[in-house]
Scaffold this active site. Sequence first.
Site, short mmCIF file in Angstrom:
data_model
loop_
_atom_site.label_atom_id
_atom_site.label_comp_id
_atom_site.label_asym_id
_atom_site.label_seq_id
_atom_site.Cartn_x
_atom_site.Cartn_y
_atom_site.Cartn_z
N LYS A 98 0.82 -1.22 0.00
CA LYS A 98 0.00 0.00 0.00
C LYS A 98 0.85 1.27 0.00
CE LYS A 98 -4.14 -1.89 2.22
NZ LYS A 98 -5.11 -1.73 3.33
N ASP B 6 7.01 -1.11 10.12
CA ASP B 6 6.07 -1.82 10.98
C ASP B 6 5.53 -3.09 10.32
OD1 ASP B 6 5.71 -1.11 13.61
OD2 ASP B 6 3.63 -0.54 13.34
N SER C 288 -0.94 11.72 16.43
CA SER C 288 -0.31 13.04 16.41
C SER C 288 -1.27 14.13 16.89
CB SER C 288 0.20 13.36 15.01
OG SER C 288 1.20 12.45 14.63
#
Length: 698
Positions: A99, A129, A436
């Site tokens: 992706k 990750d 965030s």
Amino acid sequence: MSPHNTCTLQITRALLSRLHILFHSALVASVFYYRFSNFSSGPAWALMTFAELTLAFIWALTQAFRWRPVVRAVFGPEEIDPAQLPGLDVFICTADPRKEPVMEVMNSVVSALALDYPAEKLAVYLSDDGGSPLTREVIREAAVFGKYWVGFCGKYNVKTRCPEAYFSSFCDGERVDHNQDYLNDELSVKSKFEAFKKYVQKASEDATKCIVVNDRPSCVEIIHDSKQNGEGEVKMPLLVYVAREKRPGFNHHAKAGAINTLLRVSGLLSNSPFFLVLDCDMYCNDPTSARQAMCFHLDPKLAPSLAFVQYPQIFYNTSKNDIYDGQARAAFKTKYQGMDGLRGPVMSGTGYFLKRKALYGKPHDQDELLREQPTKAFGSSKIFIASLGENTCVALKGLSKDELLQETQKLAACTYESNTLWGSEVGYSYDCLLESTYCGYLLHCKGWISVYLYPKKPCFLGCATVDMNDAMLQIMKWTSGLIGVGISKFSPFTYAMSRISIMQSLCYAYFAFSGLFAVFFLIYGVVLPYSLLQGVPLFPKAGDPWLLAFAGVFISSLLQHLYEVLSSGETVKAWWNEQRIWIIKSITACLFGLLDAMLNKIGVLKASFRLTNKAVDKQKLDKYEKGRFDFQGAQMFMVPLMILVVFNLVSFFGGLRRTVIHKNYEDMFAQLFLSLFILALSYPIMEEIVRKARKGRS
């Protein structure tokens, strides 16, 4: 030279906004006086009143952004003495090479390595990750090419330091009027870049490499050690690959967990006082971005309480006819400037320079946790705890590279954070998937401030979504996460009000509850056309003075929005597109985001991280550039949208016919006008629906 920055209040804009608030408030009050004076007019009337109350509530929250907008600028960042510059780490996060195309990730990595910053003070960390063999293999090759690229950029002071962008047609103007040595070196580095791209393409075709491994030990690898830069060689920053441990059934806390791991790993390897967070598809477009940020972080007036410097998200692939509002103009050219005039903007997901110690304490006592409960707060690693103190160099002195790497493996383990304050009081919080935004909110509540810099040359450029499905999934994710915060114990109306100013609390409340636009548009989208079809008037008749209040609110809102669009350098067409996508987002992504948040709250669903697809499809890009909506894969979102568009179309002509027959033009004038306005906004959607229907029959 000392860093210099300015902060200028936009007096004209602030004055006009405040006058508009007074004028619009009077009109809104008139509308509700009329609504409540005639409240016994039936259930449709009550529903419309509720919808308008919802809209008025969100509008009231929005005014906080318009109260004190400011613009900041910096001067002479390139003249700052390198000895003054603090260490800087760059965190780039990727999760899935299927992706997030690995070539885009490597362009971001290489552009970060080439920042105009002392190599010995710069370190770049790539968090993988997905634990993909492809990413780990390719970053090693990126380091080889990176050495040539960093040397070339430094030698000729190249302004565009992303190789893909530099060698594209967009930068033809930069590659003129150079001597033969430059041309020869450029040809050489270009051939190396083409070879690197071919290598990446070939490696990406290997299905055994382009995978995600969700059951793996931690892996920390120093790809390039800046301490090994030889005399006379190109000085390249430290480059580190990090894949934290992952095990099935273990909550890894998505991107927040990944960045917290990077905080610990980098604490041993470079331990810079500041770090930059970048999305994997966002590259460094201006090599002086770090120096510009330091003009604020090194300012003695701001530094003690300044947590982060936020840059806007700007995208290289948004067209002039930006039908999905990928550039998010309202946020980055209006709302962020408004928050900056209070105590600083919200933290975006990328492009911010954050003070490391801001994540460990409060402005007036940054080392409270380290002093009072170091192991409980930061975990069992004595070496990492030692790195948090004032004498970091002394604490880590004597440790070999192998010993440090062995300790980083421990810090990247999935069990390291157990029974610690990581994810609550230390690092990025795990209470919200919008790591965030939520982190910035909590930092402000602790007393930290932030600043917003929107320079003429974009410091970072990324890739915007170019189809309906990806655009709406992104909005749905944001809506769900923000609503979740709004209805939690950390709600801006309860938690924030006693910790930050009322105005800043209202700004955060807007972000938390803007998903309620779905309520307004859903009610209006059903009740208005249904009542039109039934011949039930919901507004004052034409000629009634009370209609002026409704018309005034409508026109006032449109003109306020138009003023903000035009004053930010955009066009009337952009204003029209924003009106349309606002409605589309509200009745699709915001609606599903609202439902998702409610189901998460009652425990029916569990909040999960949704990775946005950043691989650009050429066919979808072609549609987007032509201004055509792409509904492929967006069936879930299209159901309510198509139902309401078709219902409005049928009700308009049915209601018009009924009005002509009964000759009650005055009673139905406002409803016919609003229905026609919505049809005009919906025209491109209806056009695409018809096109798909014809294509399906052929």
